[in-house]
Design an enzyme around this catalytic site. Sequence first.
Site, short mmCIF file in Angstrom:
data_model
loop_
_atom_site.label_atom_id
_atom_site.label_comp_id
_atom_site.label_asym_id
_atom_site.label_seq_id
_atom_site.Cartn_x
_atom_site.Cartn_y
_atom_site.Cartn_z
N TYR A 107 1.21 -1.08 -0.09
CA TYR A 107 0.48 0.29 -0.01
C TYR A 107 0.96 1.42 -0.12
O TYR A 107 1.60 1.17 0.48
CB TYR A 107 -0.87 -0.15 1.28
CG TYR A 107 -0.04 0.48 2.84
CD1 TYR A 107 -0.44 1.39 3.02
CD2 TYR A 107 0.67 -0.26 2.78
CE1 TYR A 107 0.23 1.78 4.82
CE2 TYR A 107 1.25 0.01 4.03
CZ TYR A 107 0.54 0.32 4.94
OH TYR A 107 1.08 0.98 6.25
N ARG A 167 8.48 4.69 -4.26
CA ARG A 167 8.23 3.65 -2.71
C ARG A 167 7.47 2.81 -3.30
O ARG A 167 7.41 1.07 -2.94
CB ARG A 167 7.69 3.99 -1.59
CG ARG A 167 8.75 3.36 0.04
CD ARG A 167 8.35 3.17 1.23
NE ARG A 167 6.94 4.20 1.26
CZ ARG A 167 6.63 5.30 2.14
NH1 ARG A 167 7.67 5.15 3.07
NH2 ARG A 167 5.23 5.45 2.30
N ARG A 224 -7.05 -20.64 -3.87
CA ARG A 224 -6.15 -20.74 -2.30
C ARG A 224 -4.97 -21.24 -2.52
O ARG A 224 -5.60 -22.43 -2.10
CB ARG A 224 -7.21 -20.85 -0.47
CG ARG A 224 -5.99 -20.22 0.02
CD ARG A 224 -6.85 -20.04 1.27
NE ARG A 224 -6.45 -19.84 3.01
CZ ARG A 224 -5.51 -19.73 3.41
NH1 ARG A 224 -5.27 -20.89 2.85
NH2 ARG A 224 -4.89 -19.24 4.66
N HIS A 231 -0.55 -21.40 -0.92
CA HIS A 231 0.67 -20.16 -0.04
C HIS A 231 1.20 -19.70 -1.61
O HIS A 231 2.03 -19.12 -1.88
CB HIS A 231 0.73 -20.97 0.71
CG HIS A 231 0.39 -21.07 2.41
ND1 HIS A 231 -0.27 -21.57 2.36
CD2 HIS A 231 1.16 -20.55 3.19
CE1 HIS A 231 -1.15 -21.42 3.53
NE2 HIS A 231 -0.40 -20.26 4.67
N LYS A 241 6.57 -2.04 1.62
CA LYS A 241 4.73 -1.48 2.50
C LYS A 241 4.14 -1.97 1.85
O LYS A 241 3.51 -2.16 1.57
CB LYS A 241 4.74 0.27 2.23
CG LYS A 241 4.25 0.78 3.24
CD LYS A 241 3.82 1.83 2.57
CE LYS A 241 2.75 3.18 3.25
NZ LYS A 241 3.28 3.44 4.67
N GLU A 244 10.84 2.22 15.07
CA GLU A 244 10.77 3.14 14.86
C GLU A 244 8.41 3.18 15.86
O GLU A 244 8.94 2.28 16.05
CB GLU A 244 9.48 3.34 13.18
CG GLU A 244 9.12 1.50 12.62
CD GLU A 244 9.13 1.24 11.16
OE1 GLU A 244 9.59 2.66 10.54
OE2 GLU A 244 9.08 0.78 10.52
N LEU A 255 10.56 1.12 7.96
CA LEU A 255 10.12 1.50 7.00
C LEU A 255 10.60 2.72 6.28
O LEU A 255 11.15 3.41 6.75
CB LEU A 255 8.61 2.27 6.95
CG LEU A 255 7.73 2.58 5.50
CD1 LEU A 255 7.69 1.49 4.44
CD2 LEU A 255 6.48 3.09 5.41
#
Length: 281
Positions: A32, A51, A99, A101, A148, A181, A206
């Site tokens: 995101y 990014r 589904r 992995h 991210k 962080e 990040l």
Amino acid sequence: MRFAYVNGRFCRHGDAAIHVEDRGFQFADAVYEVWSVRNGQLMDADGHFGRLARSLGELRIPEPRCRPALEHIIRELLRRNRVRDGLVYLQVSRGQARRDHAFPKKPITPTIVLTCKRLDFAAADARAATGIAVITVPDERWARCDIKTVNLLPNVLAKQMAVEAGAVEAWQVDADGFITEGSSTNAWIVTKAGTLLTRQADHGILHGITRARIIECAQRLGLDVVERAFTPEDALDAREAFLTSATSFVTPVVSIDNNVIANGEPGSLTSALREAYLGEA
């Protein structure tokens, strides 16, 4: 009426939906990005787009749209929602697949979702005027915090602990006793000698776009910036402390774990950095 953008079309926010077998929903196999919007303009646009491309590349998810197309979508989304001051949220997952992995054997189309909302920047200014409290918590995240991703459960739990403690943010502490962080921010201190410290941009944090801009601002102001880890004890002994993010900009921290930092008021360097950053936005 609010609008969202999902997989090529604008829709009512309340009607926005993805497939039940979307890999972002089932595996957090998604990234995101968040932009602050001031006066209708994206802040630090280049850094955030860069990014986003890096995060997608690290997870081997194809870019769903080129940057010009994304910028067009964002402008239209802001227009439809009448947002001039707020944020834009973009999420891209690997897509929908049965589904399993492992990555799907056949290429699939990434899922793309965008939303936006208004923000009260006056509230952020008020927090900056008085400073905020943070707590420290163990860092229980995975080893690639530089990507991210939407894998944010440890961050959610840390933020909730801060809320329940009457604080605004939680600074996470790694197994070696160093602050990495915040749950949604980067952490900074100013030493008694006036040096700005923030953790180096390694896999443990990040790589904050606002963080990078603040380093540039500090250097233009002639301030000494050192990127290295520091401990909670270092923070408690600091002259100033603050945090940075795309939505909090530069916000002073005046207490950590109920211990007052310096005189318990926002510091002069923190205030100067906030003013310089917002003045360039």
